[in-house]
Every structure is written in structure tokens, then in C-alpha cells.
Design an enzyme around this catalytic site. Structure first.
Site, mmCIF file in Angstrom:
data_model
loop_
_atom_site.group_PDB
_atom_site.id
_atom_site.type_symbol
_atom_site.label_atom_id
_atom_site.label_comp_id
_atom_site.label_asym_id
_atom_site.label_seq_id
_atom_site.Cartn_x
_atom_site.Cartn_y
_atom_site.Cartn_z
ATOM 1 N N GLY A 591 0.566 32.170 24.865
ATOM 2 C CA GLY A 591 2.021 32.032 24.686
ATOM 3 C C GLY A 591 2.319 31.003 23.620
ATOM 4 O O GLY A 591 1.420 30.401 23.026
ATOM 5 N N MET A 592 3.607 30.870 23.383
ATOM 6 C CA MET A 592 4.034 29.918 22.362
ATOM 7 C C MET A 592 4.982 28.931 23.026
ATOM 8 O O MET A 592 6.006 29.311 23.588
ATOM 9 C CB MET A 592 4.756 30.701 21.253
ATOM 10 C CG MET A 592 4.814 29.985 19.940
ATOM 11 S SD MET A 592 3.175 29.496 19.373
ATOM 12 C CE MET A 592 3.600 28.095 18.387
ATOM 13 N N GLU A 594 7.100 25.024 22.872
ATOM 14 C CA GLU A 594 7.966 24.368 21.891
ATOM 15 C C GLU A 594 7.169 23.559 20.892
ATOM 16 O O GLU A 594 7.504 23.469 19.718
ATOM 17 C CB GLU A 594 8.935 23.454 22.647
ATOM 18 C CG GLU A 594 10.000 22.886 21.771
ATOM 19 C CD GLU A 594 10.312 21.449 22.137
ATOM 20 O OE1 GLU A 594 10.057 21.059 23.283
ATOM 21 O OE2 GLU A 594 10.795 20.722 21.249
ATOM 22 N N GLY A 596 3.797 23.936 20.240
ATOM 23 C CA GLY A 596 2.621 24.598 19.671
ATOM 24 C C GLY A 596 2.147 25.698 20.607
ATOM 25 O O GLY A 596 2.860 26.088 21.541
ATOM 26 N N GLU A 597 0.925 26.178 20.321
ATOM 27 C CA GLU A 597 0.415 27.305 21.100
ATOM 28 C C GLU A 597 0.073 26.894 22.530
ATOM 29 O O GLU A 597 -0.252 25.742 22.790
ATOM 30 C CB GLU A 597 -0.863 27.822 20.447
ATOM 31 C CG GLU A 597 -0.587 28.611 19.182
ATOM 32 C CD GLU A 597 -1.843 28.804 18.365
ATOM 33 O OE1 GLU A 597 -2.851 28.142 18.655
ATOM 34 O OE2 GLU A 597 -1.793 29.614 17.436
ATOM 35 N N VAL A 598 0.140 27.904 23.427
ATOM 36 C CA VAL A 598 -0.354 27.695 24.791
ATOM 37 C C VAL A 598 -1.562 28.612 24.940
ATOM 38 O O VAL A 598 -1.481 29.803 24.632
ATOM 39 C CB VAL A 598 0.721 28.062 25.835
ATOM 40 C CG1 VAL A 598 0.207 27.782 27.238
ATOM 41 C CG2 VAL A 598 2.006 27.300 25.583
ATOM 42 N N LYS A 616 -1.785 23.329 26.647
ATOM 43 C CA LYS A 616 -0.685 23.258 25.672
ATOM 44 C C LYS A 616 -1.086 22.236 24.648
ATOM 45 O O LYS A 616 -1.509 21.130 25.007
ATOM 46 C CB LYS A 616 0.584 22.747 26.355
ATOM 47 C CG LYS A 616 1.317 23.771 27.129
ATOM 48 C CD LYS A 616 2.644 23.179 27.561
ATOM 49 C CE LYS A 616 3.361 24.134 28.484
ATOM 50 N NZ LYS A 616 4.627 23.601 28.938
ATOM 51 N N ASP A 709 17.033 22.830 34.298
ATOM 52 C CA ASP A 709 16.795 24.073 33.553
ATOM 53 C C ASP A 709 16.049 25.061 34.437
ATOM 54 O O ASP A 709 15.126 25.733 33.983
ATOM 55 C CB ASP A 709 15.990 23.747 32.282
ATOM 56 C CG ASP A 709 16.079 24.873 31.253
ATOM 57 O OD1 ASP A 709 16.908 25.780 31.446
ATOM 58 O OD2 ASP A 709 15.322 24.860 30.278
HETATM 59 P P1 AMP Z 1 6.211 26.670 27.929
HETATM 60 O O1 AMP Z 1 6.060 25.883 26.702
HETATM 61 O O2 AMP Z 1 5.855 25.917 29.174
HETATM 62 O O3 AMP Z 1 7.536 27.354 28.035
HETATM 63 O O4 AMP Z 1 5.103 27.840 27.845
HETATM 64 C C1 AMP Z 1 5.219 28.931 26.952
HETATM 65 C C2 AMP Z 1 4.610 30.167 27.583
HETATM 66 O O5 AMP Z 1 3.229 29.958 27.831
HETATM 67 C C3 AMP Z 1 5.202 30.501 28.945
HETATM 68 O O6 AMP Z 1 6.317 31.319 28.831
HETATM 69 C C4 AMP Z 1 4.061 31.213 29.640
HETATM 70 O O7 AMP Z 1 4.052 32.580 29.303
HETATM 71 C C5 AMP Z 1 2.832 30.546 29.060
HETATM 72 N N1 AMP Z 1 2.359 29.494 29.965
HETATM 73 C C6 AMP Z 1 2.707 28.201 29.985
HETATM 74 N N2 AMP Z 1 2.053 27.527 30.957
HETATM 75 C C7 AMP Z 1 1.244 28.421 31.565
HETATM 76 C C8 AMP Z 1 0.329 28.343 32.655
HETATM 77 N N3 AMP Z 1 0.104 27.210 33.297
HETATM 78 N N4 AMP Z 1 -0.305 29.460 33.011
HETATM 79 C C9 AMP Z 1 -0.080 30.614 32.352
HETATM 80 N N5 AMP Z 1 0.780 30.755 31.323
HETATM 81 C C10 AMP Z 1 1.450 29.675 30.924
#
Ligand code: AMP
Length: 940
Positions: A591-592, A594, A596-598, A616, A709
């Protein structure tokens, strides 16, 4: 609608008897023995009349292939429905390929008996909907591919939201939109004799029901709402403003003779002031003041009176005073004397006009003079009524003889080392002929301990024999036949100096300099003390605040805002574990975020088993603020420890890129997960998810943490369907949520409007109660499988609709109890909303009694609103299987069954016994430990 047999003319028009033995005409086809059938039957051209989505209801009977003797694989049990859009109402030949397939239609019921006389005919009814937007009309066609069908009727219709009046605005009969989820925005027009309060608007939903009324109209002045229309006020009633609630009875001493009055006219002799509201009674001017008495004291007069006998029904009576100076002569008003207005030097205390008290002191009058004072009483309607002298009372007085007033100023005309020449003006009020002036003076240093007196007939005097460079104080008073007046205020003059004035000046300057610098230093010290004391008090206040906060929940851990730490690294190391980057193995991007990449990956910490984690990272080139914000999420998350809050494994801050490592949630964010699995969960499973979220939120609220939020996009789901609250970025919450971006900018940040409580939008009042509001929205998102709250309405309309009391309707198949809980979370008064603890209890109750979840309120359809209630009788006991499903452990069902646990009761009973055994064991171990410590080595 006429039907055309096409192509090979296999469809036939046949009369048969319906279920009630009434003959009906049908189209039939039954070529079940021949292969490759392709028999078409089409309708006339059907104008679409503005409709964008039409519904086709087909009634038909269909023979069951098994019942037909001797048929081979050629027999079918379906037919196909097609449509073709066209502007042409008389197309004689349409190619098969021009038709677009709507659906393959199968029968719910089929009949087997051939004998028409004996059989009970089973009629099927199927409805399909088609989007028709491109041409003026369309044709429908039925393709038989080898079934035995009788088409009994075809009904083609579209849905409208029926003409309605809402909030005094008329909304026309409106055809629904082209798509099943589209809303048609309709502007209403105000009913007769009404005006717009706020643009009236409603949305026409796809099912023909009106949604989200916003704005509305108000009846014009003189009209009130009766039965959805504006009706004129009857005689004797009035309505002044459109915002008034309705027609009101005319106030006292007024009347309205005709219908539709906006104000009532006053009875004769009664009046209304310009500023009087129409709801006020008509009134009269006051009668004259009473019992005016005067007391003369030399040249002042005290006047006192009592209020008028009649105040005319008002409370704004005020008095004014007329002052006349009179000489004996002839004047009607003052009984044979000639009077003129007093001069402007006369003083009135507290004033001359607009008096609300009934006592005035008139001073500075001439001595031994005749005066007449007239006291007028008036009120708000005195002017309108034209009332004048009738409301006044007068008194005549003669002032006493009086001494002259004090001399007001003295000037020095000549100054030497030993003398001063002084002069002055005659007193303002000599009150007679001045016979003499008396001058009193003394050295300033001596005070009045020794003074000298000089007398003079003129208004000047030369004072001699004075000391050089000495300050003298002078007072002067005048004398008339009435005696001495008062001395003037003190006037100071200095005689000239001896030689060497510069030395004296130098000394003075030095003194001045010292004084100024002294004062400066004093000021600086005071400022410093002030600032330090302010800082101290601020600090102690912060301390006190935090102590106070701790008192709120004694014994419960309280969340600490990482932004209170001056050094962000101190906060991060207090709340998060530093992880060695070599123990992280990154696998893929998921995922992405705020910053950087996740990514997902694995973490192996020494002495622990390897686990899956989400990583993250903070992209390169970040600012100090970004670093601080990025790490703040970990500092917050690290303070929490709950199965429904995303768990922080640790952080990497000692090398780049910076990373936050959390547990891995296989199913990602809840909103996307639900959309992907639309309609695939049982209500119990959905409630199970909601329970998890409520439990996490209860934990956060117990810790005094306000999320701000909460939304399905910020909930993560793991492989066992366990939901966990995430997204704890503080600054991000309001400024960078994509949902908030470009939406509503309040002073201090952007707010995700659709999820936020009205008080938080209006004045940034974020509390646990506003989190409860957001939780209600999350409930709605979950039950509607990730539908967007308030669909495609814009944010301003959402705010307005909420303000006017509109709340999201129950999603499809939503149990009544769940929708009621949502509505409770959306109470306008935040004190009325349930707490997370109450929500959790409620959901637990629902899970224990799943029968309560079976009552479903369906949304209204068109003008016929239907409410379907599933009967209670079909509610079974909650099974072991359902319970396992709700907690995501259904995979253990077989294992438990193998062990003999087939019902929930038997399992729970064993669990309780196990728990009791565990307690006994712990107690036993505890006793052994104590014994061991006590006996020590002896035992060893
Ligand atoms: P965030 O910056 O927390 O909004 O994360 C961005 C995206 O990464 C989220 O919408 C999820 O799809 C994925 N993500 C974040 N944290 C996790 C996690 N602990 N396990 C699985 N996917 C995650």
C-alpha cells in the site's frame, strides 16, 4: 402491447384458461423435440417517455422437460430477453444482432401436467430492468431456444418518485436515474403564499423514494401552514414575519378586520411606537408627573416628584426638565411673569432629559432669582399620540442670596528674585457686586503653617519681600454683600533664582538621569519577573492539568500526547522498541501511506518465532516536521495494548529509511475488504466485526484518547476477520486524510465531513462522543458493505442535511436494532449518545440473542412503502457453529465436534470448569512460592 412473431413463426397466439378459469390470450412455443431452435417474438416500439431505466415484468408458464415424454437433450427450460433501442417507431425488420441481451430467464415454478383441464397452472413472474438512455424508445424481444413456454403477460414500467410536498416546497413527479445507485437531485418550488427559507432540495432514489430533504419554504407574513399549504390568518389574528411560527391572536387594544393581516391596528386612543414589535399591546402616553416639590439651597434647587398616575401600559416612562428664568411681567404659562429659558451654564444632575429617576439637583443658578421648572413625562407613544403639555407639572422657586463663586485662575504677570505680580478674572458667578479680593499665600515648603494675607479692590496685586528661588502657593477669594466666597484652588509660582543656575540645572539633570535610569532598570526587572512568573505558572498549570487529567480515571493508564515532549526521540524511545534492521525481511509493497510505501515482510527477533509484519517507511528527503509526525504515530500506537488496536512491534530510527513495524493484517483496510466481499457475510459476522471495533474504541476512550478519524478505511482486518483500529497520526488526522483533502477547511485543519460529528465540524469539539458519532458511520459502512456514506452528495449538502435532522437510512437487510444503534450514535446532543462501553454491551447482547437481529426494516419503494418483518418463529437457538463464525474460529468446528462438543452450552460449561481449575492451580503455585521464600535454604 402487440407481439410480433418473427423468423420461423414458431410462436403461436393461443387462448388458455388461467388459474381462475378465466380465458386469456397467450403466446406459446413448444418445439422441444427439434434441435437448434431459435424462435423470436418481439414487441411493438415502446416509447421510453423520459425514463432512463425500465422494468420488464414477464408472466409466463414453462413446462418441465422431465415431464415431456420422449424428449431428448434438445428440451430447454429457459428463454432469453432482449432489447433494442430505436428512434424509429415502425421498424419492420430488425436484425437479431441489433438486439442486446438483458438476461436468460428461468422459471421459479414449472408444471408437469399436460392435461389442461385438471392441472393447477403455475404462473411465473420475473422482473428485469434495463438502462435505456440513447434513443426515444425501444423494442423488447423473447428468444426461445427450445423450451415449452406460454407468455401470459409482459408489463413494461418505470419508477418515479411521486409528486410530494415537503417543508412547504412542491417536488414534481420525478423519473428515477439511470443506475441503481444514482440519485436525481430535484429542486422544489415553494407552495403558494410562501417564500424560500433555504433552497428546497431532495434526492430521488433509484427505488422511487425521496431522500434527504434539505431547505424549505416559509409561509408569507399574514399566512400560516395548514395541511402542507399556506392559509391566510383569520380576522382577529395576524402574522408579522414569515419566520413566526403561525398566526397569533391580536395583542390587547388592537384588532384585524380582514383575513391575512400582517399586523393588527390599534383601537382608537391607543398607539404603537415605531420600535414596538407587532406582538406588543397598543399603549397610551403617560399622565402628568405628580407631587413635584422643590427645596432651595442658596443657588441650587432639589426637585422631586412621583411617577404619573397612569403609565399607559408601558414601562419606558422618562422625564425631561424645562428651566425658565422669570421676571415679573405678563406671561400666560407662568402666571403673569415674563420667562425665558435658563442659560446653558445651569447644571442638572443626573441630567436634564431622558431621566428615569424622579429626583434632579439643579445647581449653578443665579442668586436671588425667580425660576420656573416644568417636569414633562413621556413614553414611547407620546410622539405618535401628539400629546404635549398635558403630561407635565411645574414649580416656581426663588434662589437665595449667595456668596461669589471661587476665582478660577491666577496668572503671574511679572517675576523677580524677591517679588511676584499676579492678576485674575472676576468669578464666573459673582452673585452680586464684588467689594474686595483677599489673597492668601505661603512658601510651599512651609505649607499653611504660616501664611500672609493681602486685600485689594482690583483684580491684581504685587507681592514683595519674597525669598529668591522659592515656590509660593497662592489662593484668592472675592467678597460681596453676602460675604466671602470660597478660596480658589492653589496656584504655585516661583521667584527667580540666584546666580549659577547651571549648577542647579546640572544637579537636576543628573538627578533626572538617575531617576530615569532607575525607573528603566526597575521596569526591566519587573518585566523579567513577570515573564518568569508567567512561565512558571504556565508550567505549573500544565503540570496541574496533567495531574487533574490523571484524577479523571484513577488507576487507568492515560494516553500521553507525544507532542508534549520537547524532544520527539525521547517520546519514541519511551513508547517504542528499537528494532535492528537486520532482523527485518521486506517482501512486497502492499500500500501507499502518507509518508511512503507500506510493505509486508517478516520479523525475526532473537528468542521469538518469526512473524509477519507491515513495514511503513519514511521516504527520503523528509523535513524535521515530517520526521516528527511520522514517528508520532508509533509513539501513540506504542502506548496501546489491546487485541482490537493495531500492535506496534517496534521502530527503526538508528538507520535510514526510518521504519515503523506493526503486526500484519492480511485482509487490509475494512472498507476495501467489504466492497470485495459484498453480501458474503452473515449478520452475526458483521456484528462480530463491529464488536471488535467498539472494543478497541472503548479501550482508547478509557485511555482518554480521541481518535478523530474513525472510518472503515482506518480499520484493518486480519485473516480471522478480527478488526483493529489503526491510523493514529496526529497532524495527519486533520490535514492529510485524503477524505478530508479539499473538503471542508475549518480554522486549524481539514475534517472528514461524512464521518465527523456536527459539533466537531462547527467548533472543533472533538471528544469521545464525536468518536461515537464516527463509529455510527462505520456501522453504516460495515452493514452496507463499504458503501460511501451519503453516496455522491456534496459535503455542504451533508452538513445542511445533518443540521436539519436527516440521518442515513438503514442499509439493505439491516436489522432494526443495528440501525437504531446508529441513530443513537448520531444524536445531535453529544451527551445523549451512548458510550463505547454501552455500545459494546449492546452488541454483546445482540450476539447472545441473534434472534433480535432478524427484524429488518426495508426501505420504501416508490409510493408504496412496504415493511417486511421476518416472523419470530423461525429464530433458532444460536448454534455453536454461528458462535465460532462470529469470532472467526469456525475452522475448529470439526475438531470440537470430534471431541463431543456439539452445542454451545456444553462447550461453555467445560470452558468454565477449565477456568476454575486454572485458578486453583495458580493459587496452589502461589502458596508453594510463599512457603519456599519463607523457609529459604532450610527447605533446600
Ligand atoms: P496507512 O498509511 O496506515 O493509511 O496505510 C496505507 C495502506 O497500507 C492501508 O490502506 C492498508 O491497505 C495498508 N496497511 C497499512 N498497515 C497495514 C497493516 N498493518 N497490515 C496490512 N496492511 C496495512
Amino acid at each position: 402491447t402487440g407481439l410480433y412473431k418473427c423468423a420461423c413463426l414458431k410462436w403461436e397466439e393461443v387462448s388458455i384458461m388461467d388459474e381462475k378459469n378465466i380465458p386469456i390470450r397467450t403466446y406459446q412455443v413448444c418445439n422441444v423435440l427439434e434441435p437448434n431452435q431459435n424462435n423470436w417474438l418481439r414487441t411493438d416500439w415502446i416509447p421510453r417517455s423520459g425514463a432512463q431505466r425500465v422494468y420488464v415484468e414477464v408472466k409466463f408458464t414453462l413446462r418441465d422437460c422431465n415431464s415431456l415424454p420422449g424428449v431428448t437433450g434438445t428440451c430447454k427450460e429457459t428463454f432469453n430477453l432482449y432489447y433494442h433501442e430505436s428512434n424509429e417507431d415502425r421498424e419492420s425488420y430488425i436484425k437479431e444482432s441489433s438486439f442486446i441481451k438483458v438476461d436468460t430467464v428461468a422459471a421459479d415454478e414449472s408444471f408437469t401436467q399436460v392435461d389442461v383441464g385438471d392441472r393447477i397452472m403455475k404462473l411465473n413472474t420475473e422482473v428485469r430492468d434495463v438502462k435505456v438512455t440513447t434513443r426515444k424508445g425501444f423494442y423488447l424481444a423473447f428468444q426461445d431456444v427450445g423450451a415449452c413456454i406460454a407468455l401470459v403477460s409482459v408489463r413494461v414500467f418505470y419508477k418515479t418518485c411521486p409528486l410530494t410536498v415537503r417543508n412547504l416546497a412542491t417536488f414534481p413527479d420525478t423519473i428515477t436515474g439511470a443506475d441503481t445507485s444514482s440519485l436525481v437531485e430535484v429542486r422544489g418550488s415553494c407552495v403558494n403564499q410562501s417564500e424560500e427559507r433555504e433552497e428546497p432540495k431532495m434526492y430521488c432514489g433509484a427505488d422511487g423514494e425521496w431522500l434527504v430533504p434539505i431547505g424549505g419554504c416559509l409561509c408569507n407574513p399574514g399566512y400560516e401552514e395548514r395541511g402542507g399549504a399556506c392559509k391566510a390568518c383569520r380576522a382577529g389574528f395576524y402574522k408579522a414575519k414569515s419566520t413566526d411560527p403561525g398566526c397569533a391572536k391580536c395583542p390587547p387594544h388592537s384588532h384585524s378586520l380582514r383575513d391575512g393581516a400582517t399586523i393588527c391596528d390599534c383601537h382608537a386612543g391607543f398607539f404603537r411606537a415605531d420600535t414596538d414589535p407587532p406582538s406588543m399591546a397598543c399603549t397610551q402616553p403617560p399622565s402628568a408627573p405628580q407631587q413635584l416639590i422643590s427645596v432651595v439651597n442658596e443657588t441650587s434647587v432639589v426637585l422631586e416628584w412621583t411617577p404619573p398616575h397612569r403609565l399607559g401600559g408601558r414601562s419606558d416612562t422618562s422625564y425631561s426638565l424645562e428651566c425658565l428664568i422669570c421676571q415679573t411681567g405678563s406671561h400666560s404659562h407662568t402666571g403673569g411673569r415674563f420667562c425665558a429659558p435658563c442659560g446653558s451654564d445651569v447644571l442638572f444632575s443626573p441630567g436634564q432629559t431622558g431621566l428615569t429617576t424622579t429626583r434632579v439637583v439643579v445647581s449653578e443658578l443665579r442668586a436671588h432669582t425667580h425660576y420656573t421648572f416644568i417636569v414633562h413625562a413621556r413614553n414611547g407613544v407620546s410622539q405618535a399620540s401628539g400629546a404635549g403639555a398635558a403630561q407635565s407639572v411645574s414649580v416656581s422657586v426663588t434662589t437665595n442670596q449667595a456668596a461669589p463663586s471661587p476665582v478660577s485662575s491666577i496668572q503671574a504677570t511679572d517675576v523677580t528674585r524677591h517679588s511676584l505680580s499676579l492678576s485674575w478674572q472676576q468669578p464666573d458667578r459673582p452673585n452680586g457686586v464684588i467689594l474686595e479680593y483677599e489673597v492668601k499665600f505661603y512658601e510651599k515648603d512651609q505649607r499653611e503653617r504660616s501664611y500672609r494675607i493681602m486685600r485689594t479692590f482690583s483684580r491684581s496685586v504685587d507681592v514683595t519681600g519674597l525669598n529668591p528661588l522659592t515656590v509660593y502657593v497662592f489662593h484668592v477669594r472675592a467678597r460681596t454683600a453676602a460675604g466671602y466666597g470660597e478660596f480658589s484652588t492653589p496656584f504655585e509660582f516661583s521667584t527667580n533664582s540666584d546666580p549659577f543656575p547651571l549648577i542647579g540645572e546640572g544637579v537636576n539633570s543628573a538627578f533626572l538621569l538617575l531617576s530615569v535610569s532607575g525607573v528603566g532598570i526597575l521596569l526591566l526587572i519587573s518585566a523579567a519577573v513577570f515573564i518568569i512568573s508567567r512561565r512558571r505558572s504556565k508550567y505549573s498549570k500544565t503540570k496541574q492539568d496533567s495531574e487533574e487529567e490523571k484524577h479523571l480515571n484513577p488507576g487507568v493508564k492515560i494516553y500521553v500526547d507525544p507532542f508534549t515532549y520537547e524532544d520527539p526521540d525521547q517520546a519514541i524511545h519511551e513508547f517504542a522498541k528499537e528494532i535492528d534492521v537486520s532482523s527485518i525481511h521486506i517482501e512486497k509493497v502492499i500500500g501507499m501511506g502518507e509518508f511512503g510505501e507500506v510493505c509486508s515482510g517478516r520479523l525475526r527477533v532473537q528468542g521469538k518465532r518469526e512473524i509477519y509484519v507491515a513495514i511503513k517507511s519514511l521516504k527520503a528527503g523528509y523535513s524535521d516536521k515530517q520526521r516528527r509526525d511520522f514517528l508520532s504515530e508509533a509513539s501513540i500506537m506504542g502506548q496501546f495494548d489491546h487485541p482490537n488496536i493495531i500492535r506496534l512491534e517496534g521502530v527503526v530510527t538508528r538507520c535510514k529509511p526510518l521504519m515503523i513495524i506493526t503486526e500484519y493484517m492480511e485482509n487490509g483496510s475494512l472498507d476495501a475488504f467489504l466492497r470485495k466481499h459484498d453480501g458474503q457475510f452473515t449478520v452475526i459476522q458483521l456484528v462480530g466485526m463491529l464488536r471488535g471495533i467498539a472494543s478497541g474504541m472503548k479501550y482508547l476512550s478509557d485511555m482518554n484518547y480521541v481518535h478523530r478519524d474513525l472510518a472503515a478505511r482506518n480499520i484493518l482486518v486480519n485473516s480471522n476477520l478480527v478488526c483493529k483500529v489503526s491510523d493514529f497520526g496526529l497532524s495527519r488526522v486533520l490535514e492529510d486524510d485524503p477524505e478530508a483533502t479539499g473538503t471542508y477547511l475549518s480554522p486549524g485543519g481539514k475534517i472528514p465531513i461524512r464521518w465527523t460529528a456536527p459539533e466537531a465540524i462547527a467548533y472543533r469539539k472533538f471528544t469521545t462522543a464525536s468518536d461515537v458519532w464516527s463509529y455510527g458511520i462505520v456501522m453504516w459502512e460495515v452493514v452496507s458493505y463499504g458503501e460511501r456514506p451519503y453516496w455522491d452528495m456534496n459535503n455542504q449538502d451533508v452538513i445542511k442535511a445533518i443540521e436539519e435532522g436527516y440521518r442515513l437510512p438503514a442499509p439493505m437487510d439491516c436489522p432494526v436494532v443495528l440501525h437504531q444503534l446508529m441513530l443513537d450514535c448520531w444524536e445531535r446532543d453529544r451527551a445523549e449518545r451512548p458510550t463505547f462501553s454501552q455500545i459494546l454491551n449492546m452488541l454483546d447482547k445482540l450476539i447472545r440473542n441473534p434472534g433480535t437481529l432478524r427484524t429488518i426494516l426495508e426501505s420504501g419503494v416508490g409510493s408504496e412503502v412496504c415493511v417486511a418483518v421476518i416472523p419470530e418463529m423461525c429464530v433458532p437457538e444460536w448454534s455453536l457453529c454461528e458462535w465460532l463464525q462470529s469470532i472467526g474460529l469456525e475452522r475448529y468446528r470439526d475438531t470440537l465436534a470430534a471431541a463431543g462438543y456439539t452445542s454451545l452450552d456444553s462447550l461453555l460449561c467445560h470452558l468454565i470448569i477449565l477456568q476454575m481449575l486454572l485458578f486453583v492451580l495458580i493459587g496452589y503455585l502461589f502458596c508453594i512460592c510463599r512457603l519456599y521464600i519463607k523457609e529459604g535454604c532450610n527447605l533446600l
